[in-house]
Design a protein around this motif. Structure first.
Motif, short mmCIF file in Angstrom:
data_model
loop_
_atom_site.label_atom_id
_atom_site.label_comp_id
_atom_site.label_asym_id
_atom_site.label_seq_id
_atom_site.Cartn_x
_atom_site.Cartn_y
_atom_site.Cartn_z
N ARG A 144 19.85 7.16 -5.68
CA ARG A 144 21.08 7.96 -5.75
C ARG A 144 21.72 7.84 -7.14
NH1 ARG A 144 23.63 5.75 -1.87
NH2 ARG A 144 22.81 7.11 -0.29
N ARG A 145 21.78 6.61 -7.68
CA ARG A 145 22.36 6.42 -9.03
C ARG A 145 21.57 7.20 -10.08
NH1 ARG A 145 23.57 1.25 -6.87
NH2 ARG A 145 21.51 0.44 -7.42
N GLN A 146 20.25 7.11 -10.01
CA GLN A 146 19.41 7.82 -10.98
C GLN A 146 19.59 9.34 -10.87
OE1 GLN A 146 17.53 6.52 -13.44
NE2 GLN A 146 18.22 4.48 -12.85
N LEU A 147 19.62 9.84 -9.66
CA LEU A 147 19.79 11.28 -9.46
C LEU A 147 21.16 11.75 -9.92
CD1 LEU A 147 17.98 11.75 -6.03
CD2 LEU A 147 17.18 12.46 -8.30
N ASP A 148 22.19 10.93 -9.69
CA ASP A 148 23.53 11.27 -10.17
C ASP A 148 23.55 11.38 -11.70
OD1 ASP A 148 24.57 11.38 -7.61
OD2 ASP A 148 25.51 9.39 -7.71
N ARG A 149 22.88 10.43 -12.36
CA ARG A 149 22.80 10.49 -13.83
C ARG A 149 22.06 11.74 -14.29
NH1 ARG A 149 20.89 4.78 -13.56
NH2 ARG A 149 22.80 3.59 -13.46
N MET A 150 20.98 12.06 -13.60
CA MET A 150 20.22 13.26 -13.96
C MET A 150 21.06 14.52 -13.78
SD MET A 150 16.52 12.26 -12.34
CE MET A 150 15.70 13.77 -12.83
N GLU A 151 21.86 14.54 -12.73
CA GLU A 151 22.72 15.70 -12.48
C GLU A 151 23.75 15.86 -13.59
OE1 GLU A 151 26.01 16.68 -9.20
OE2 GLU A 151 23.96 16.58 -8.39
N VAL A 152 24.36 14.76 -14.00
CA VAL A 152 25.35 14.81 -15.08
C VAL A 152 24.72 15.38 -16.35
CG1 VAL A 152 26.76 13.39 -16.65
CG2 VAL A 152 26.86 13.01 -14.18
N VAL A 153 23.54 14.90 -16.68
CA VAL A 153 22.84 15.38 -17.88
C VAL A 153 22.53 16.87 -17.75
CG1 VAL A 153 20.69 15.22 -19.20
CG2 VAL A 153 21.91 13.13 -18.51
N ALA A 154 22.07 17.30 -16.59
CA ALA A 154 21.74 18.71 -16.39
C ALA A 154 22.98 19.59 -16.48
CB ALA A 154 21.03 18.90 -15.05
N VAL A 155 24.09 19.14 -15.91
CA VAL A 155 25.33 19.92 -16.00
C VAL A 155 25.80 19.98 -17.46
CG1 VAL A 155 27.79 19.98 -15.38
CG2 VAL A 155 26.06 19.51 -13.63
N ARG A 156 25.74 18.86 -18.15
CA ARG A 156 26.15 18.84 -19.56
C ARG A 156 25.28 19.81 -20.37
NH1 ARG A 156 25.34 13.52 -21.09
NH2 ARG A 156 27.42 13.02 -20.33
N ARG A 157 23.99 19.77 -20.13
CA ARG A 157 23.07 20.67 -20.83
C ARG A 157 23.39 22.13 -20.52
NH1 ARG A 157 17.94 18.80 -19.15
NH2 ARG A 157 18.31 17.12 -20.61
N ALA A 158 23.65 22.41 -19.26
CA ALA A 158 23.97 23.79 -18.86
C ALA A 158 25.26 24.27 -19.53
CB ALA A 158 24.10 23.87 -17.33
N ARG A 159 26.28 23.42 -19.51
CA ARG A 159 27.56 23.81 -20.12
C ARG A 159 27.41 24.00 -21.62
NH1 ARG A 159 30.70 26.48 -18.78
NH2 ARG A 159 32.51 25.50 -19.72
N THR A 160 26.65 23.12 -22.27
CA THR A 160 26.43 23.23 -23.71
C THR A 160 25.73 24.54 -24.04
OG1 THR A 160 26.32 20.84 -23.95
CG2 THR A 160 25.33 22.12 -25.71
N GLN A 161 24.85 25.00 -23.14
CA GLN A 161 24.13 26.25 -23.35
C GLN A 161 24.91 27.47 -22.87
OE1 GLN A 161 20.16 25.85 -21.73
NE2 GLN A 161 19.78 23.99 -22.91
N GLY A 162 26.15 27.24 -22.42
CA GLY A 162 27.00 28.36 -22.05
C GLY A 162 26.85 28.86 -20.63
N VAL A 163 26.19 28.10 -19.78
CA VAL A 163 26.05 28.51 -18.38
C VAL A 163 27.41 28.47 -17.70
CG1 VAL A 163 24.94 27.97 -16.18
CG2 VAL A 163 23.67 27.67 -18.31
N LEU A 164 27.73 29.48 -16.95
CA LEU A 164 29.02 29.56 -16.27
C LEU A 164 29.12 28.53 -15.15
CD1 LEU A 164 29.31 33.44 -15.91
CD2 LEU A 164 30.42 31.98 -17.62
N ARG A 165 30.35 28.01 -14.95
CA ARG A 165 30.56 27.05 -13.87
C ARG A 165 30.17 27.62 -12.51
NH1 ARG A 165 35.21 26.24 -16.76
NH2 ARG A 165 35.13 24.36 -18.01
N THR A 166 30.36 28.91 -12.34
CA THR A 166 29.99 29.56 -11.08
C THR A 166 28.48 29.44 -10.85
OG1 THR A 166 31.79 31.15 -11.35
CG2 THR A 166 30.08 31.73 -9.79
N ASP A 167 27.71 29.64 -11.89
CA ASP A 167 26.25 29.53 -11.77
C ASP A 167 25.83 28.08 -11.54
OD1 ASP A 167 25.95 32.27 -12.09
OD2 ASP A 167 25.74 32.10 -14.27
#
Length: 77
Positions: free
Chosen positions: A28-51
């Protein structure tokens, strides 16, 4: 990383409940970290919060609450 996650997933299915619990908690801890990284990457690339919310299966408000506004973007607080 994927080999480590595979090993943890196997341990989470262990017959010994304490081994399974420790592995599940670490997984669970590892997956949570992976999710944070993926969200950060998405936001940096301009992905909308809705998406992002749709991809995670949560509401846009949950994304905002869990990942707060722009705080995941480089150079912001």
């Amino acid at each position: 990383m994927s080999e480590a996650l595979t090993a943890l997933a196997a341990e989470a299915d262990d017959r010994d409940p304490l081994t399974a619990l420790r592995a599940a908690a670490e997984l669970r801890r590892q997956l949570d970290r992976m999710e944070v990284v993926a969200v950060r990457r998405a936001r940096t690339q301009g992905v909308l919060r809705t998406d992002i919310a749709n991809a995670l299966g949560v509401s846009k408000q949950a994304v905002h609450k869990n990942y707060g506004g722009n705080r995941l973007l480089p150079g912001t607080r």
